[in-house]
Write a protein that holds these residues in place. Structure first.
Motif, PDB file in Angstrom:
ATOM      1  N   THR B 267       0.825  -1.200   0.000  1.00 22.32           N
ATOM      2  CA  THR B 267       0.000   0.000   0.000  1.00 22.32           C
ATOM      3  C   THR B 267       0.860   1.251   0.000  1.00 22.32           C
ATOM      4  N   ALA B 268       1.866   1.277   0.881  1.00 22.14           N
ATOM      5  CA  ALA B 268       2.698   2.458   0.985  1.00 22.14           C
ATOM      6  C   ALA B 268       3.474   2.712  -0.314  1.00 22.14           C
ATOM      7  N   ALA B 269       3.900   1.623  -0.982  1.00 22.40           N
ATOM      8  CA  ALA B 269       4.616   1.800  -2.245  1.00 22.40           C
ATOM      9  C   ALA B 269       3.760   2.540  -3.261  1.00 22.40           C
ATOM     10  N   ALA B 270       2.461   2.226  -3.261  1.00 27.34           N
ATOM     11  CA  ALA B 270       1.564   2.911  -4.189  1.00 27.34           C
ATOM     12  C   ALA B 270       1.239   4.320  -3.697  1.00 27.34           C
ATOM     13  N   VAL B 271       0.889   4.411  -2.403  1.00 24.60           N
ATOM     14  CA  VAL B 271       0.432   5.685  -1.853  1.00 24.60           C
ATOM     15  C   VAL B 271       1.541   6.746  -1.871  1.00 24.60           C
ATOM     16  N   ALA B 272       2.772   6.325  -1.632  1.00 26.77           N
ATOM     17  CA  ALA B 272       3.868   7.277  -1.514  1.00 26.77           C
ATOM     18  C   ALA B 272       4.008   8.161  -2.745  1.00 26.77           C
ATOM     19  N   PHE B 273       3.833   7.592  -3.935  1.00 25.51           N
ATOM     20  CA  PHE B 273       4.059   8.375  -5.156  1.00 25.51           C
ATOM     21  C   PHE B 273       2.773   8.828  -5.822  1.00 25.51           C
ATOM     22  N   CYS B 274       1.657   8.182  -5.515  1.00 27.80           N
ATOM     23  CA  CYS B 274       0.427   8.489  -6.244  1.00 27.80           C
ATOM     24  C   CYS B 274      -0.653   9.072  -5.353  1.00 27.80           C
ATOM     25  N   GLY B 275      -0.400   9.210  -4.042  1.00 31.10           N
ATOM     26  CA  GLY B 275      -1.442   9.693  -3.153  1.00 31.10           C
ATOM     27  C   GLY B 275      -2.440   8.601  -2.858  1.00 31.10           C
ATOM     28  N   ILE B 276      -3.606   9.023  -2.364  1.00 27.95           N
ATOM     29  CA  ILE B 276      -4.603   8.041  -1.949  1.00 27.95           C
ATOM     30  C   ILE B 276      -5.529   7.684  -3.107  1.00 27.95           C
ATOM     31  N   ILE B 277      -5.474   6.419  -3.523  1.00 36.49           N
ATOM     32  CA  ILE B 277      -6.349   5.939  -4.588  1.00 36.49           C
ATOM     33  C   ILE B 277      -7.189   4.811  -3.998  1.00 36.49           C
ATOM     34  N   ALA B 278      -8.450   5.123  -3.731  1.00 38.74           N
ATOM     35  CA  ALA B 278      -9.291   4.187  -2.989  1.00 38.74           C
ATOM     36  C   ALA B 278      -9.990   3.197  -3.907  1.00 38.74           C
ATOM     37  N   PHE B 279     -10.499   2.153  -3.322  1.00 41.56           N
ATOM     38  CA  PHE B 279     -11.409   1.189  -3.942  1.00 41.56           C
ATOM     39  C   PHE B 279     -10.773   0.185  -4.884  1.00 41.56           C
ATOM     40  N   VAL B 280      -9.524   0.427  -5.311  1.00 41.56           N
ATOM     41  CA  VAL B 280      -8.882  -0.571  -6.175  1.00 41.56           C
ATOM     42  C   VAL B 280      -8.757  -1.890  -5.418  1.00 41.56           C
ATOM     43  N   GLY B 281      -8.335  -1.791  -4.142  1.00 42.20           N
ATOM     44  CA  GLY B 281      -8.141  -2.975  -3.323  1.00 42.20           C
ATOM     45  C   GLY B 281      -9.432  -3.679  -2.960  1.00 42.20           C
ATOM     46  N   LEU B 282     -10.554  -2.997  -3.120  1.00 40.99           N
ATOM     47  CA  LEU B 282     -11.842  -3.626  -2.832  1.00 40.99           C
ATOM     48  C   LEU B 282     -12.464  -4.246  -4.061  1.00 40.99           C
ATOM     49  N   VAL B 283     -12.542  -3.430  -5.126  1.00 32.86           N
ATOM     50  CA  VAL B 283     -13.311  -3.843  -6.301  1.00 32.86           C
ATOM     51  C   VAL B 283     -12.635  -4.981  -7.059  1.00 32.86           C
ATOM     52  N   VAL B 284     -11.328  -4.870  -7.241  1.00 37.24           N
ATOM     53  CA  VAL B 284     -10.655  -5.862  -8.090  1.00 37.24           C
ATOM     54  C   VAL B 284     -10.723  -7.284  -7.515  1.00 37.24           C
ATOM     55  N   PRO B 285     -10.323  -7.494  -6.248  1.00 37.96           N
ATOM     56  CA  PRO B 285     -10.436  -8.867  -5.714  1.00 37.96           C
ATOM     57  C   PRO B 285     -11.864  -9.386  -5.742  1.00 37.96           C
ATOM     58  N   HIS B 286     -12.841  -8.489  -5.537  1.00 36.10           N
ATOM     59  CA  HIS B 286     -14.243  -8.897  -5.611  1.00 36.10           C
ATOM     60  C   HIS B 286     -14.583  -9.473  -6.968  1.00 36.10           C
ATOM     61  N   LEU B 287     -14.208  -8.722  -7.995  1.00 32.37           N
ATOM     62  CA  LEU B 287     -14.515  -9.152  -9.364  1.00 32.37           C
ATOM     63  C   LEU B 287     -13.841 -10.487  -9.657  1.00 32.37           C
ATOM     64  N   VAL B 288     -12.588 -10.611  -9.231  1.00 37.77           N
ATOM     65  CA  VAL B 288     -11.867 -11.859  -9.499  1.00 37.77           C
ATOM     66  C   VAL B 288     -12.553 -13.025  -8.796  1.00 37.77           C
ATOM     67  N   ARG B 289     -13.017 -12.812  -7.546  1.00 38.86           N
ATOM     68  CA  ARG B 289     -13.708 -13.884  -6.828  1.00 38.86           C
ATOM     69  C   ARG B 289     -14.974 -14.297  -7.562  1.00 38.86           C
ATOM     70  N   LEU B 290     -15.696 -13.324  -8.103  1.00 37.52           N
ATOM     71  CA  LEU B 290     -16.916 -13.656  -8.838  1.00 37.52           C
ATOM     72  C   LEU B 290     -16.583 -14.497 -10.067  1.00 37.52           C
ATOM     73  N   LEU B 291     -15.467 -14.191 -10.722  1.00 37.81           N
ATOM     74  CA  LEU B 291     -15.092 -14.900 -11.947  1.00 37.81           C
ATOM     75  C   LEU B 291     -14.457 -16.251 -11.660  1.00 37.81           C
ATOM     76  N   ALA B 292     -13.627 -16.315 -10.627  1.00 43.94           N
ATOM     77  CA  ALA B 292     -12.749 -17.481 -10.494  1.00 43.94           C
ATOM     78  C   ALA B 292     -12.802 -18.148  -9.133  1.00 43.94           C
ATOM     79  N   GLY B 293     -13.699 -17.701  -8.247  1.00 44.00           N
ATOM     80  CA  GLY B 293     -13.762 -18.314  -6.929  1.00 44.00           C
ATOM     81  C   GLY B 293     -12.739 -17.711  -5.985  1.00 44.00           C
ATOM     82  N   PRO B 294     -12.793 -18.103  -4.704  1.00 43.70           N
ATOM     83  CA  PRO B 294     -12.012 -17.415  -3.681  1.00 43.70           C
ATOM     84  C   PRO B 294     -10.589 -17.932  -3.457  1.00 43.70           C
ATOM     85  N   GLY B 295     -10.170 -18.976  -4.168  1.00 46.78           N
ATOM     86  CA  GLY B 295      -8.838 -19.547  -3.914  1.00 46.78           C
ATOM     87  C   GLY B 295      -7.734 -18.519  -4.145  1.00 46.78           C
TER      88      GLY B 295
END
Lengths: 265, 356
Positions: B267-295
């Motif tokens: 998180t810090a590696a991203a935040v340090a240079f790009c500031g706060i970018i929310a929801f990427v960490g929420l939406v993407v894993p969600h979509l992947v779980r819907l497509l491919a399951g939770p493994g």
């Protein structure tokens, strides 16, 4: 009888200042199915957790083979004992087959890994969940979850098996089936401890019954020795009758209206 | 599961795995080429590929026709696009990890206070005009702030050798509140210029990304991703709950501590240079779980690719949606991510049962 697999000596546990277990001794040998029974709050699940190595004890020891459970790494423990939790829960929607395969995790990167596929298949069959293999765990009913968890425990393939109320959510057929599985585990040399509420089930399947009351062992012995009307009436604080039906002990609470004689005649 | 005969179910799983990762990689490459070409000075996708190949020493494809084309690509566009991909991959991986250790698909790095901690530390640098290591000071403080906050939250929420999930989340809320108050105080203290800087940093932007920054963020992301992959099987087991996970041999405390350090790193590696970018960490894993399951063995790498894809596309939008304006990307991801997330919650509750 083979060697002692699991031995609790003088186990005392205090939780939030009240004594839940007070100097409990219990010994379980390979090839033996021991039922833990007792009223609500007697400490059955706490004792099972202590046997599983989940709890810090205030006094006493629990030994798995020669070693003290609290001194063992969780991986070593997982290769020697499996635990069926009282209430199965799962954070994500894994498939039933994936959940059962989780029981094989302790054996990853060992020679036993080659048995994974076979043991998972066997476990699915023995717990009667083959037809659920492709379902997602959170969509299952309570009884189906309990059986899936049992299959996971069976797949773990350990010498000691601890089951916390495995029959609570099950219908009669599956209650009998699950306890048959437990007894068969004992027949092939495993040490099995089962927490049960149904005394008649305990009588039918257990080699030994351990009655807990207020954190202490009140009686420990063969079903016909332990299950007496006097002892159970005192422990459960409710009068009961113990009836022999074609060789099977049946425990019936005494009710004011319908007499049990009429029911069982 | 190696030497046994492959069952139909396993074959399906591996086909899905290769298929999903392949598709995401292809989509990411396409997005990078298109995004690099778009801007005030347009370069055709074929010319972008040509320029790339020439740099690799292959004399293939057309070079950019505009005289400034090649220079623009290599000094402005590529660093920015690669930074978007690195930040997106880092944030999405951090999200997947965090949800795994919380056993809750709603957890995200921001919940635990990494973002707030990083923001507070960075703003301190801006307001007090600290310059210990030149222009790197803001980034360094953001990283250290995020890491310290995460470890602090973890230690505060630890009780009797274990961490209750509820305690951890509530401690995160408390830390977030204190960090927000600190941030508000700094905004109050700062002069006009500092305020503007802080505000823009909070909004999140990839504007002005440089190769040197990519050179710092990318290794962090790669190390974090590799560590996350190494944890993936144990993260699956953690879905059983702490106790049952222990029963199948997981050293839960060690796994959770390790995962938290990796989350802070990513998180810090991203935040340090790009500031706060929310929801990427929420939406993407969600979509992947819907497509491919939770493994997690598929979830972690697929989230990394998906997060990279999402931020590259989102940054393209930020640069091109409004002519001559560089929209804050954090605002854009929240604007789209918020309602999308809400829709996901409704949908997932109906189709895959309870949240636990």
């Amino acid at each position: 009888m083979s060697a002692t697999r699991l031995r609790a000596e003088g186990v005392s546990v205090r939780l939030d200042g009240s004594t839940v277990l007070d100097g409990v001794d219990l010994e379980v040998r390979g090839g033996e199915l021991v039922a833990l029974v007792g009223p609500n709050g007697a400490g059955k699940s706490t004792l099972l957790a202590a046997l599983a190595g989940d709890l810090d004890l205030d006094a006493g020891t629990v030994r798995l083979g020669e070693r003290e459970v609290r001194s063992m790494r969780s991986l070593d423990l997982a290769r020697r004992r499996a635990v069926l939790p009282q209430q199965g829960r799962l954070a994500f929607g894994f498939l039933v087959r994936e959940v059962v395969a989780m029981g094989r995790a302790p054996w990853a990167r060992t020679g036993h890994e080659d048995d994974d596929e076979r043991l998972v298949d066997e476990a699915l069959q023995r717990a009667d969940v083959v037809h659920l293999t492709e379902r997602r765990y959170p969509t299952l009913s309570g009884g189906e979850r309990a059986r899936t968890d049992l299959a996971r425990v069976l797949a773990q393939d350990t010498a000691v098996v601890l089951l916390d109320e495995p029959t609570a959510a099950l219908d009669i057929r599956h209650q009998e089936a699950v306890l048959s599985v437990a007894r068969n585990l004992a027949r092939v040399g495993r040490a099995v401890v089962v927490v049960l509420h149904d005394l008649s089930l305990a009588a039918a399947y257990a080699d030994r019954i351990c009655v807990l009351a207020r954190g202490a062992v009140r009686a420990d012995g063969a079903p016909h020795e332990v299950l007496t009307a006097e002892l159970l009436g005192e422990v459960y604080q409710h009068p009961v009758r113990v009836v022999d039906v074609d060789g099977a002990l049946v425990v019936v609470p005494v009710r004011e209206e319908a007499s049990c004689d009429a029911l069982l005649s | 599961m190696t030497a046994v005969p492959v069952t139909a179910a396993q074959r399906r799983t591996s086909v899905r795995r290769v298929g999903l990762l392949g598709m995401l990689s292809l989509a990411l490459l396409t997005a990078v080429v298109v995004a690099a070409g778009r801007g005030q000075l347009d370069v055709a996708p074929a010319e972008v590929v040509g320029s790339l190949l020439h740099r690799l020493g292959l004399d293939l494809g057309p070079m950019p026709s505009h005289p400034q084309g090649d220079v623009t690509l290599w000094t402005v566009r590529f660093p920015r696009v690669v930074m978007a991909a690195v930040a997106g991959a880092a944030l999405a991986t951090a999200g997947a990890l965090m949800q795994g250790i919380f056993g809750n698909p709603l957890a995200e790095p921001g919940v635990v206070g990494v973002s707030a901690g990083a923001a507070l530390a960075a703003s301190t640098v801006i307001v007090f005009d600290l310059a210990l290591v030149g222009t790197w000071t803001v980034a360094l403080f953001a990283f250290v702030g995020g890491l310290v906050t995460t470890i602090l939250v973890y230690l505060l929420s630890r009780d009797g050798g274990r961490t209750e999930v509820v305690t951890l989340v509530l401690t995160g809320i408390a830390v977030n509140a204190v960090a927000s108050a600190g941030l508000a105080f700094l905004l109050f203290l700062g002069d006009q210029q500092a305020r503007e800087e802080i505000v823009f940093w909070q909004l999140g932007s990839l504007n002005g990304s440089r190769w040197e920054q990519v050179g710092v963020a990318a290794p962090f992301m790669v190390v974090g991703l590799v560590a996350a992959m190494a944890m993936s099987r144990r993260l699956d087991l953690l879905a059983l709950g702490d106790r049952a996970a222990r029963h199948v041999g997981v050293d839960v405390e060690r796994l959770r501590m390790g995962a938290i350090v990796v989350v802070a790193l990513l998180t810090a590696a991203a935040v340090a240079f790009c500031g706060i970018i929310a929801f990427v960490g929420l939406v993407v894993p969600h979509l992947v779980r819907l497509l491919a399951g939770p493994g997690h063995r598929l979830l972690v790498p697929a989230s990394a690719l998906g997060g990279a894809l999402l931020l590259v596309v989102a940054d393209l939008g930020a640069r091109t949606l409004v002519a001559y304006a560089d929209l804050p990307i954090g605002m854009l991801t929240s604007l789209v991510g918020g309602p999308f997330f809400f829709w996901l919650i409704r949908r997932a509750r109906r189709t895959s049962g309870a949240w636990a």
